[in-house]
Design an enzyme around this catalytic site. Structure first.
Site, mmCIF file in Angstrom:
data_model
loop_
_atom_site.group_PDB
_atom_site.id
_atom_site.type_symbol
_atom_site.label_atom_id
_atom_site.label_comp_id
_atom_site.label_asym_id
_atom_site.label_seq_id
_atom_site.Cartn_x
_atom_site.Cartn_y
_atom_site.Cartn_z
ATOM 1 N N TYR A 159 6.259 6.819 -7.507
ATOM 2 C CA TYR A 159 6.661 6.581 -6.123
ATOM 3 C C TYR A 159 7.986 7.300 -5.902
ATOM 4 O O TYR A 159 9.033 6.862 -6.381
ATOM 5 C CB TYR A 159 6.848 5.088 -5.857
ATOM 6 C CG TYR A 159 5.586 4.267 -5.825
ATOM 7 C CD1 TYR A 159 4.326 4.861 -5.798
ATOM 8 C CD2 TYR A 159 5.659 2.874 -5.822
ATOM 9 C CE1 TYR A 159 3.171 4.085 -5.765
ATOM 10 C CE2 TYR A 159 4.514 2.100 -5.789
ATOM 11 C CZ TYR A 159 3.276 2.700 -5.762
ATOM 12 O OH TYR A 159 2.144 1.930 -5.737
ATOM 13 N N PHE B 266 -2.636 -2.231 0.029
ATOM 14 C CA PHE B 266 -3.133 -1.759 1.330
ATOM 15 C C PHE B 266 -3.905 -2.858 2.041
ATOM 16 O O PHE B 266 -4.974 -2.623 2.611
ATOM 17 C CB PHE B 266 -4.019 -0.522 1.163
ATOM 18 C CG PHE B 266 -3.283 0.725 0.767
ATOM 19 C CD1 PHE B 266 -1.905 0.812 0.864
ATOM 20 C CD2 PHE B 266 -3.982 1.822 0.288
ATOM 21 C CE1 PHE B 266 -1.232 1.965 0.494
ATOM 22 C CE2 PHE B 266 -3.320 2.986 -0.091
ATOM 23 C CZ PHE B 266 -1.942 3.050 0.018
ATOM 24 N N LEU C 204 -2.941 -4.716 4.651
ATOM 25 C CA LEU C 204 -2.687 -4.890 6.079
ATOM 26 C C LEU C 204 -3.453 -3.860 6.890
ATOM 27 O O LEU C 204 -3.794 -2.781 6.423
ATOM 28 C CB LEU C 204 -1.191 -4.786 6.372
ATOM 29 C CG LEU C 204 -0.306 -5.798 5.633
ATOM 30 C CD1 LEU C 204 1.135 -5.661 6.088
ATOM 31 C CD2 LEU C 204 -0.795 -7.226 5.856
#
Length: 297
Positions: free
Chosen positions: A70, A226, A228
């Protein structure tokens, strides 16, 4: 609207059958959004990113999800800057198995020597002697799943990893991993909008309901990513109806639904907005009725 005494569990235990069980609060935080555009580079609002991480501790969130790819390495460095020295009950969960190219594409980095490089990098950037929980992340183009898992369990035996988990797996891969050693957690895409979707390693859901059933049967927490609603997904008017009923956002109802869906669910909603972070935290106090859950089924 909110109940302080909830019928849903406030905590969840990871690796409960091991000699080192971990009990964490049942709303974690996923750090992926604390990076630049395309999950790459430094965050545009660095001070806000650091403040969100500090607020996790103030709100009792003691489960953070990160990865050295990330950024690259951005979220790990932010976590260390904001929270080191860490609270004794903080569980930092990282992922290995992937890497980034300069064009921001995602590539497998899953050979045993790759995984070892990633673990050493995570230990260094997070300022840890041992990583409490590490997921092996299956990525598009992966090969040699069992060799990768064997490398993970080897590093666990060496003491570099306390608990091993898997991410983005299908049912066959999860069961294969469980035959090789103790799997503490599973991190897969799962949410109200995606729970019945099935695609390949490229990135959507890997048979979400099947994975949840295996996790429940074996008392393995499922960590949904993921979860939402996004702009690319068709909104469910039922979620909007329940959100209007309680005077909250659809995102909050999605989080509340996950918490009610199964006691083995450990949501990690992520955001780069302090305002949205605070809204997500409040979602843990929304008490959905059985009628609500039946309506959302």
């Amino acid at each position: 609207m909110y109940n302080t005494l909830m019928s849903i569990a406030k905590t969840i235990t990871i690796a409960g059958k091991s000699s080192h069980p971990l009990t964490v609060n049942r709303l974690g935080y996923g750090t992926m959004r604390l990076t630049g555009p395309g999950i790459y580079g430094e965050p545009p609002r660095r001070d806000e990113a650091l403040e969100i991480l500090r607020q996790t501790a103030k709100h009792g969130i003691n489960f953070l999800d990160t990865a050295d790819y990330y950024g690259e390495d951005v979220t790990n460095r932010l976590i260390a800057e904001a929270l080191y020295p860490y609270n004794h009950d903080l569980v930092i969960c990282t992922k290995v198995g992937g890497a980034r190219k300069p064009d921001k594409s995602w590539i497998p980095f899953n050979k045993p020597e790759n995984l070892r490089t990633s673990i050493e990098n995570n230990l260094r950037t997070l300022k840890l002697d041992q990583i409490t929980l590490v997921h092996f992340r299956v990525m598009h183009g992966d090969s040699g799943f069992e060799a990768s898992m064997e490398a993970m369990f080897t590093m666990q035996q060496e003491g570099k990893i306390l608990h091993v988990g898997v991410s983005n797996v299908d049912a066959e891969e999860l069961q294969a991993a469980m035959r090789m050693g103790a799997i503490a957690t599973v991190e897969n895409m799962y949410g109200h909008a995606q729970r019945n979707t099935m695609t390949g390693h490229g990135g959507v859901t890997r048979g979400a309901e099947d994975i949840l059933h295996i996790c429940e049967e074996n008392e393995i927490p499922l960590i949904p990513f993921f979860s939402l609603l996004t702009a690319n997904q068709k909104k469910d008017t039922r979620v909007a109806t329940i959100a209007q009923k309680y005077g909250v956002s659809e995102a909050q109802i999605n989080i509340a639904w996950l918490l009610h869906r199964s006691p083995w669910m450990l949501p990690i909603p992520g955001t780069s907005s302090l305002k949205h972070f605070e809204e997500n935290v409040r979602a843990a106090d929304i008490e959905l009725s059985q009628e609500d859950m039946d309506f959302l089924a």
